[in-house]
Design a protein around this motif. Structure first.
Motif, PDB file in Angstrom:
ATOM      1  N   LYS A 110     -15.964   2.185   2.009  1.00 44.78           N
ATOM      2  CA  LYS A 110     -16.620   2.034   3.322  1.00 44.78           C
ATOM      3  C   LYS A 110     -17.834   2.944   3.430  1.00 44.78           C
ATOM      4  O   LYS A 110     -18.875   2.552   3.951  1.00 44.78           O
ATOM      5  N   LYS A 111     -17.674   4.139   2.912  1.00 46.74           N
ATOM      6  CA  LYS A 111     -18.783   5.101   2.950  1.00 46.74           C
ATOM      7  C   LYS A 111     -19.999   4.563   2.198  1.00 46.74           C
ATOM      8  O   LYS A 111     -21.144   4.824   2.567  1.00 46.74           O
ATOM      9  N   LYS A 112     -19.720   3.794   1.147  1.00 50.69           N
ATOM     10  CA  LYS A 112     -20.822   3.228   0.351  1.00 50.69           C
ATOM     11  C   LYS A 112     -21.350   1.936   0.973  1.00 50.69           C
ATOM     12  O   LYS A 112     -22.172   1.238   0.371  1.00 50.69           O
ATOM     13  N   GLY A 113     -20.784   1.551   2.089  1.00 51.23           N
ATOM     14  CA  GLY A 113     -21.249   0.352   2.780  1.00 51.23           C
ATOM     15  C   GLY A 113     -20.756  -0.956   2.163  1.00 51.23           C
ATOM     16  O   GLY A 113     -21.328  -2.028   2.379  1.00 51.23           O
ATOM     17  N   ILE A 114     -19.675  -0.875   1.390  1.00 50.31           N
ATOM     18  CA  ILE A 114     -19.133  -2.082   0.740  1.00 50.31           C
ATOM     19  C   ILE A 114     -18.130  -2.748   1.690  1.00 50.31           C
ATOM     20  O   ILE A 114     -17.256  -2.060   2.238  1.00 50.31           O
ATOM     21  N   PRO A 115     -18.207  -4.061   1.874  1.00 54.52           N
ATOM     22  CA  PRO A 115     -17.213  -4.714   2.735  1.00 54.52           C
ATOM     23  C   PRO A 115     -15.799  -4.541   2.169  1.00 54.52           C
ATOM     24  O   PRO A 115     -15.594  -4.698   0.963  1.00 54.52           O
ATOM     25  N   THR A 116     -14.881  -4.180   3.036  1.00 57.60           N
ATOM     26  CA  THR A 116     -13.520  -3.912   2.556  1.00 57.60           C
ATOM     27  C   THR A 116     -12.512  -4.878   3.178  1.00 57.60           C
ATOM     28  O   THR A 116     -12.582  -5.200   4.365  1.00 57.60           O
ATOM     29  N   TYR A 117     -11.580  -5.296   2.341  1.00 59.35           N
ATOM     30  CA  TYR A 117     -10.481  -6.156   2.756  1.00 59.35           C
ATOM     31  C   TYR A 117      -9.190  -5.432   2.410  1.00 59.35           C
ATOM     32  O   TYR A 117      -9.124  -4.766   1.374  1.00 59.35           O
ATOM     33  N   ALA A 118      -8.182  -5.580   3.251  1.00 55.82           N
ATOM     34  CA  ALA A 118      -6.898  -4.944   2.934  1.00 55.82           C
ATOM     35  C   ALA A 118      -5.808  -6.001   2.980  1.00 55.82           C
ATOM     36  O   ALA A 118      -5.743  -6.794   3.920  1.00 55.82           O
ATOM     37  N   ILE A 119      -4.981  -6.006   1.940  1.00 57.93           N
ATOM     38  CA  ILE A 119      -3.784  -6.856   1.944  1.00 57.93           C
ATOM     39  C   ILE A 119      -2.622  -5.897   2.187  1.00 57.93           C
ATOM     40  O   ILE A 119      -2.289  -5.073   1.335  1.00 57.93           O
ATOM     41  N   VAL A 120      -2.062  -5.949   3.372  1.00 58.73           N
ATOM     42  CA  VAL A 120      -1.144  -4.907   3.831  1.00 58.73           C
ATOM     43  C   VAL A 120       0.077  -5.549   4.482  1.00 58.73           C
ATOM     44  O   VAL A 120      -0.016  -6.612   5.096  1.00 58.73           O
ATOM     45  N   ASN A 121       1.221  -4.847   4.362  1.00 57.56           N
ATOM     46  CA  ASN A 121       2.441  -5.376   4.978  1.00 57.56           C
ATOM     47  C   ASN A 121       2.745  -4.749   6.331  1.00 57.56           C
ATOM     48  O   ASN A 121       3.354  -5.392   7.180  1.00 57.56           O
TER      49      ASN A 121
ATOM     50  N   TRP B 220       3.427 -11.116   5.346  1.00 53.13           N
ATOM     51  CA  TRP B 220       4.473 -11.107   6.382  1.00 53.13           C
ATOM     52  C   TRP B 220       5.845 -10.989   5.717  1.00 53.13           C
ATOM     53  O   TRP B 220       6.687 -11.857   5.845  1.00 53.13           O
ATOM     54  N   ALA B 221       6.045  -9.877   4.999  1.00 50.62           N
ATOM     55  CA  ALA B 221       7.300  -9.711   4.254  1.00 50.62           C
ATOM     56  C   ALA B 221       8.367  -8.986   5.074  1.00 50.62           C
ATOM     57  O   ALA B 221       9.514  -8.880   4.641  1.00 50.62           O
ATOM     58  N   GLY B 222       8.007  -8.472   6.248  1.00 56.05           N
ATOM     59  CA  GLY B 222       8.979  -7.722   7.048  1.00 56.05           C
ATOM     60  C   GLY B 222       9.216  -6.348   6.426  1.00 56.05           C
ATOM     61  O   GLY B 222       8.657  -6.023   5.378  1.00 56.05           O
TER      62      GLY B 222
END
Ligand code: F6R
Length: 607
Positions: free
Chosen positions: A359-370, A387-389
């Motif tokens: 983010k600091k480098k200005g790169i678009p970030t995506y997160a795959i998170v539970n 959506w694994a609970g």
């Protein structure tokens, strides 16, 4: 790493705290402790070992009546697991529980020692109690704020002041913390499962905020004491999801949940057509020219399968990084790069720092998170939830397969947008997703086979997983799963690479698990199987029945499992479930603590 809880209400605090801690034991389990504010003043009980040792101690020693308290389950970082190093830590009028690492603790400790203060443990946490106490006269908020101003590192803190016996205080930086909102009772916790049996409503505490909790209310303010208005969050997870539900272990339960969790993850993204995949999460794919996937452990292994899929289908170059390497390697971000962080917990320290770096480098970030509302989910530009609970077993299973499923959806969407696959292929993969839960369900019919294989091999010291392409990527996860819970050393090898060194380790009876789900390279892997078989290996072959000729392969392996075919892309998800079962039963045969393997913790919130 480490779990904290706190309670202020009308009930006895000890049972509530112990119950909450039992739901957080996955975060660390080498010692535990509580601090109770009640009839006997401030009482601290702590003990090395599992939570059950603490419960025993409390039962035998008593003196813990009180309706306000904080508790802790520990994964040791500074100072060995011992009674004295267990939390809570107490100094002067202040008692604290802490999740995180105080990086400048040595410096702080030495300056406090020079002032004549005495330390009793080897922990970093003890300096927090000293510091808050040092700044405390009669204003807890300002004392906490001043202490936090001197701390470098990560922390979620639960704090009790001797002369404010009806309240607990809490704050955080880089470690998770929620405040549960009950009826005549309120809580703090590191994670939702700890409060789920009592309330679904909670506040997410942000960095720079301090919460003051009593049975009658919750007040949140910033470090200057200015009140902050919080939005109530509601946990969607049900309480059963955080219970064993009749299974012997959480891991087995979570393995069996996969048809459901894959469906929950995939279905909402597949409403209309290939064009509609992940439409809510990713609006424009045209600028994506290069992808860096960053994660740790199994999440990184999911990334490897994602790389196979994205490069093959969408022809976009993908680099996969271990987060602890990425954050210090001064990565080169080419034009059109995006960064995808994968994390079940959304709190893994190295993954979070990698996200911040991008983010600091200005790169678009995506997160795959539970975990909804976790730090990574909150800080990434875009979030794609699995959506694994709630996943309680330390070894991930259902979150891993859900991560892979999301990456496959992404690969399909990118390929479709870029027109790198034809419509028919896209539609055929799209349709295959809908039968994926059934294919996973069918793998459970191999349970007895897996039990038998696990019992046969339960005394081995070494094992190899081999495969090519996506199967090699899957082998990394099969191998990790086996070693982390059964303590058998294993390695994942690219099937063609064995003869460049490692084949010297293949001797009579050494087990080799080979995976074949890609037709293009099936013959090549079969040749490699022959190479190890000739040298005495005990070969277990797991293959897509479309990729091999049963007659030809039965002679070259000791055990053959042929799985029904679906889109080749999806086969690793199905095979992963078999490898999970194999690891699980091997660990059970070896008498290992499956859900809580030694030295591990589920959520690695320290570097
Ligand atoms: C292994 C396992 C770990 C995690 C890793 C990342 O079974 O669970 O390797 O995958 O610690 O954790 P998250 O996904 O929470 O970032």
């Amino acid at each position: 790493m480490c779990g904290i809880v706190g309670y202020a209400g009308n009930n006895e605090a000890v049972p509530v705290l112990l119950d909450g801690l039992s739901k957080l034991e996955y975060r660390g389990y080498d010692s535990a402790g509580v601090c109770i504010s009640g009839k006997d003043g401030i009482v601290v009980k702590k003990s090395k070992g599992r939570l059950s040792s603490l419960a025993e101690k409390i039962k035998s020693e008593g003196g813990t009546e009180g309706k306000v308290g904080i508790g802790h389950t520990r994964w040791a970082t500074h100072g060995a697991p011992s009674d004295i190093n267990s939390h809570p830590h107490r100094y002067g009028k202040v008692t604290v529980v802490h999740n995180g690492i105080i990086e400048n603790y040595a410096e702080l400790r030495s300056s406090l020692t020079k002032l004549g203060e005495k330390f009793s443990s080897e922990t970093d946490t003890e300096v927090v109690a000293h510091l808050i106490n040092k700044y405390y006269i009669d204003d807890p908020i300002s004392a906490i704020a001043c202490a936090c101003g001197r701390i470098k590192g990560s922390y979620a803190l639960g704090i009790i002041f001797d002369d404010i016996p009806d309240k607990i205080y809490a704050t955080r930086c880089d470690s998770p913390l929620i405040v549960g909102i009950g009826d005549g009772e309120n809580y703090i916790a590191s994670d939702i499962p700890a409060i789920l049996g009592r309330t679904r409503n909670y506040y997410l505490i942000e960095e720079g905020e301090i919460a003051e909790i009593s049975k009658d209310g919750i007040r949140v303010c910033n470090f200057d004491g200015i009140p902050v208005t919080k939005e109530v969050q509601t946990a969607e997870w049900d309480i059963e999801a955080a219970e064993k539900g009749g299974y012997e272990h959480f891991m087995l339960k979570e393995i069996h949940e996969q048809p459901k969790t894959i469906k929950a993850t995939v279905d909402p993204r597949m409403i209309n057509s290939v064009e509609g995949i992940l439409k809510d999460e990713i609006i424009d794919t045209s600028s994506i020219k290069r992808i860096k996937i960053v994660a740790c452990g199994s999440a990184m292994h999911a990334g490897l399968l994602g790389k196979n899929a994205i490069e093959r289908l969408a022809r976009i170059p993908v680099d996969v990084y271990i987060a602890s390497e990425f954050r210090y390697c001064n990565p080169i971000f080419e034009e059109g790069s995006i960064v995808i962080i994968i994390s079940q917990s959304g709190e893994t320290a190295d993954s979070l720092s990698s996200l911040r770096l991008a983010k600091k480098k200005g790169i678009p970030t995506y997160a795959i998170v539970n975990v909804v509302g976790s730090s990574i989910a909150r800080e990434a530009d875009h979030v794609i939830y699995t959506w694994a609970g709630p996943e309680i077993a330390v070894a991930t299973t259902k979150a891993y397969t859900a991560q892979v499923a999301v990456l496959y959806l992404l690969a399909l969407r990118l390929a479709n947008d870029k027109r790198t696959i034809n419509k028919d292929e896209a539609v055929s993969i799209f349709n295959a997703f809908s039968s994926l839960p059934d294919h996973i369900e069918k793998t459970f019919s191999y349970t007895e086979r897996m039990q038998k294989l696990a019992s046969l091999n339960s005394n081995i010291n070494n094992l190899f997983f081999i495969g090519r392409g996506q199967d090699y990527s899957l082998c990394h996860e099969g191998s990790l799963k086996l070693k982390e819970i059964s303590y058998i050393h294993s390695e994942a090898y690219a099937a063609g690479e064995l003869k460049h060194g490692t084949i010297s380790l293949i001797t009579d009876g050494v087990p080799v698990i080979a995976v074949i789900t890609e037709k293009d390279v099936a013959e090549k892997t079969i040749s490699n199987i022959k190479e190890v078989k000739t040298r005495g290996a005990f070969v277990i072959l797991i293959a897509d029945r479309n990729c091999v000729d049963e007659k030809n392969v039965s002679d070259i392996c000791d055990e053959l499992i042929l799985l029904d075919s679906t889109a080749p892309l999806l086969m690793p998800i199905i095979c992963a479930v078999l490898l999970q079962l194999y690891a699980y039963y091997t660990a059970v045969y070896r008498g290992c603590d499956v859900d809580k393997p030694r030295n591990l913790a589920k959520s690695v919130t320290v570097e």
